[in-house]
Design a protein around this motif. Sequence first.
Motif, PDB file in Angstrom:
ATOM      1  N   GLY A 115       0.803  -1.215   0.000  1.00 17.61           N
ATOM      2  CA  GLY A 115       0.000   0.000   0.000  1.00 17.61           C
ATOM      3  C   GLY A 115       0.841   1.272   0.000  1.00 17.61           C
ATOM      4  N   ILE A 116       0.179   2.409  -0.071  1.00 13.86           N
ATOM      5  CA  ILE A 116       0.854   3.712  -0.131  1.00 13.86           C
ATOM      6  C   ILE A 116       1.645   4.001   1.139  1.00 13.86           C
ATOM      7  N   ARG A 117       1.230   3.377   2.248  1.00 16.81           N
ATOM      8  CA  ARG A 117       1.884   3.620   3.539  1.00 16.81           C
ATOM      9  C   ARG A 117       3.368   3.245   3.500  1.00 16.81           C
ATOM     10  N   ALA A 118       3.695   2.247   2.697  1.00 20.57           N
ATOM     11  CA  ALA A 118       5.083   1.787   2.634  1.00 20.57           C
ATOM     12  C   ALA A 118       6.033   2.881   2.149  1.00 20.57           C
ATOM     13  N   PHE A 119       5.525   3.796   1.321  1.00 22.04           N
ATOM     14  CA  PHE A 119       6.368   4.857   0.782  1.00 22.04           C
ATOM     15  C   PHE A 119       6.628   5.966   1.794  1.00 22.04           C
ATOM     16  N   TYR A 120       5.806   5.990   2.870  1.00 23.72           N
ATOM     17  CA  TYR A 120       5.941   7.081   3.838  1.00 23.72           C
ATOM     18  C   TYR A 120       6.113   6.624   5.279  1.00 23.72           C
ATOM     19  N   ILE A 121       6.217   5.303   5.507  1.00 30.04           N
ATOM     20  CA  ILE A 121       6.357   4.832   6.885  1.00 30.04           C
ATOM     21  C   ILE A 121       7.634   5.359   7.526  1.00 30.04           C
ATOM     22  N   SER A 122       8.651   5.612   6.719  1.00 31.98           N
ATOM     23  CA  SER A 122       9.922   6.116   7.259  1.00 31.98           C
ATOM     24  C   SER A 122       9.991   7.646   7.267  1.00 31.98           C
ATOM     25  N   TYR A 123       8.933   8.321   6.777  1.00 34.50           N
ATOM     26  CA  TYR A 123       8.990   9.787   6.674  1.00 34.50           C
ATOM     27  C   TYR A 123       9.185  10.473   8.026  1.00 34.50           C
ATOM     28  N   PRO A 124       8.457  10.077   9.091  1.00 32.17           N
ATOM     29  CA  PRO A 124       8.722  10.709  10.398  1.00 32.17           C
ATOM     30  C   PRO A 124      10.168  10.482  10.859  1.00 32.17           C
ATOM     31  N   THR A 125      10.690   9.255  10.635  1.00 27.04           N
ATOM     32  CA  THR A 125      12.083   8.979  11.000  1.00 27.04           C
ATOM     33  C   THR A 125      13.034   9.788  10.133  1.00 27.04           C
ATOM     34  N   THR A 126      12.690   9.894   8.849  1.00 29.27           N
ATOM     35  CA  THR A 126      13.516  10.683   7.934  1.00 29.27           C
ATOM     36  C   THR A 126      13.601  12.131   8.410  1.00 29.27           C
ATOM     37  N   LEU A 127      12.460  12.690   8.792  1.00 31.32           N
ATOM     38  CA  LEU A 127      12.460  14.075   9.273  1.00 31.32           C
ATOM     39  C   LEU A 127      13.215  14.198  10.591  1.00 31.32           C
ATOM     40  N   THR A 128      13.019  13.203  11.476  1.00 35.40           N
ATOM     41  CA  THR A 128      13.736  13.223  12.754  1.00 35.40           C
ATOM     42  C   THR A 128      15.238  13.233  12.529  1.00 35.40           C
ATOM     43  N   MET A 129      15.670  12.610  11.430  1.00 33.42           N
ATOM     44  CA  MET A 129      17.093  12.571  11.101  1.00 33.42           C
ATOM     45  C   MET A 129      17.525  13.785  10.282  1.00 33.42           C
ATOM     46  N   THR A 130      16.778  14.083   9.217  1.00 32.11           N
ATOM     47  CA  THR A 130      17.246  15.102   8.282  1.00 32.11           C
ATOM     48  C   THR A 130      17.060  16.535   8.771  1.00 32.11           C
ATOM     49  N   VAL A 131      16.079  16.772   9.634  1.00 28.54           N
ATOM     50  CA  VAL A 131      15.930  18.131  10.165  1.00 28.54           C
ATOM     51  C   VAL A 131      17.163  18.530  10.979  1.00 28.54           C
ATOM     52  N   PRO A 132      17.596  17.715  11.968  1.00 27.56           N
ATOM     53  CA  PRO A 132      18.843  18.078  12.650  1.00 27.56           C
ATOM     54  C   PRO A 132      20.060  17.998  11.727  1.00 27.56           C
ATOM     55  N   PHE A 133      20.060  17.026  10.790  1.00 28.73           N
ATOM     56  CA  PHE A 133      21.172  16.932   9.838  1.00 28.73           C
ATOM     57  C   PHE A 133      21.313  18.233   9.055  1.00 28.73           C
ATOM     58  N   THR A 134      20.191  18.690   8.512  1.00 28.31           N
ATOM     59  CA  THR A 134      20.234  19.896   7.687  1.00 28.31           C
ATOM     60  C   THR A 134      20.544  21.127   8.517  1.00 28.31           C
ATOM     61  N   ALA A 135      19.977  21.200   9.718  1.00 27.75           N
ATOM     62  CA  ALA A 135      20.252  22.343  10.586  1.00 27.75           C
ATOM     63  C   ALA A 135      21.748  22.414  10.916  1.00 27.75           C
ATOM     64  N   VAL A 136      22.326  21.251  11.261  1.00 24.17           N
ATOM     65  CA  VAL A 136      23.769  21.205  11.569  1.00 24.17           C
ATOM     66  C   VAL A 136      24.575  21.529  10.317  1.00 24.17           C
ATOM     67  N   GLN A 137      24.200  20.898   9.207  1.00 21.09           N
ATOM     68  CA  GLN A 137      24.957  21.077   7.969  1.00 21.09           C
ATOM     69  C   GLN A 137      24.982  22.532   7.511  1.00 21.09           C
ATOM     70  N   PHE A 138      23.814  23.174   7.454  1.00 22.73           N
ATOM     71  CA  PHE A 138      23.759  24.554   6.975  1.00 22.73           C
ATOM     72  C   PHE A 138      24.474  25.506   7.926  1.00 22.73           C
ATOM     73  N   SER A 139      24.284  25.306   9.227  1.00 20.87           N
ATOM     74  CA  SER A 139      24.934  26.182  10.200  1.00 20.87           C
ATOM     75  C   SER A 139      26.454  26.055  10.126  1.00 20.87           C
ATOM     76  N   VAL A 140      26.951  24.803  10.088  1.00 22.72           N
ATOM     77  CA  VAL A 140      28.395  24.577  10.004  1.00 22.72           C
ATOM     78  C   VAL A 140      28.935  25.095   8.675  1.00 22.72           C
ATOM     79  N   TYR A 141      28.171  24.875   7.595  1.00 15.26           N
ATOM     80  CA  TYR A 141      28.614  25.328   6.271  1.00 15.26           C
ATOM     81  C   TYR A 141      28.749  26.848   6.218  1.00 15.26           C
ATOM     82  N   GLU A 142      27.702  27.552   6.670  1.00 15.94           N
ATOM     83  CA  GLU A 142      27.730  29.015   6.617  1.00 15.94           C
ATOM     84  C   GLU A 142      28.854  29.562   7.507  1.00 15.94           C
TER      85      GLU A 142
END
Length: 305
Positions: free
Chosen positions: A170-197
């Motif tokens: 079902g469609i759920r399989a494509f988004y079951i990891s989305y909350p985990t992805t955000l839990t990972m990528t939001v801090p990843f991106t925040a750290v990455q952009f801050s360190v980069y700038e």
Amino acid sequence: MASQQAVESVEEFDYEDLQGVPLSVSMLAGSLAGISEHAVMFPVDVIRTRMQILSTPGAAPAYTSVLNALNRITTAEGAKSLWRGVNSVILGAGPAHALYFGTYEVVKDMTGGNREGHQWASTAFAGASATVASDAFMNPFDVIKQRMQMQGSAYRSVATCARTIYANEGIRAFYISYPTTLTMTVPFTAVQFSVYEWAKKVLNPSETYSPMTHVTAGGFSGAVAAAVTNPLDVAKTLLQTRGSSTDTQIRSASGMLEAMKIIKQREGMKGFARGLSPRVLTFMPSNALCWLSYEGFRFFLSKQT
């Protein structure tokens, strides 16, 4: 004489002038950068996925290192298998990165990130906002990519893989990891952009266009962010590949906390370090390439416009 004037023109072009480039230029630059980054680093990403998947009873022994994984994959499956699933990334990365960098530039400008000095809060918030938007688009493509990257995967095309996942899970399989992805990528991106700038301004206080600065700052920020968020990436991989697992407990995992519980039960805290080396090896050069491509495309596209 003409070539010397051209060089001087580039050198005198203040990079801060790029803050006013059209949003379409930033989005096009981001799209080109995303495709370049993911396509070049795809084989290392395959190794990361393989190393992060938990071993199941009767399965082949776990990969012990990047070189061990590379040797076993190419020997048993051929070098071509290192590119299986790359079409999914190319299809998703272009639009997703256009959305990513477009959102980043808009939010950074709205929150004062373009003011003089280093605006930590603004760049972190802009980066987090960018990843929420782009991951919503990219997550299904990432699920397809990892299913195709798995050992023994029968999928040979993006369309076949997508249809099979949808029919069986079902469609759920494509988004079951989305909350985990955000839990990972939001801090990843925040750290990455801050360190980069921060690194960009330390290495290049004049803020003139400097490819070496973008490569160095991009690589460093990618390595730091990748190492910090690796435990969440292991959990994400478990969720995105669970439908192809023969392990009943893994197949029934329904969220990030349950995935992390399974990893800790079976391998302890060391389980969360699975794939750390290839993840850093992926993000360090890919982030360097991404920022080099993005800043370069922005610079030259803005010069043309």
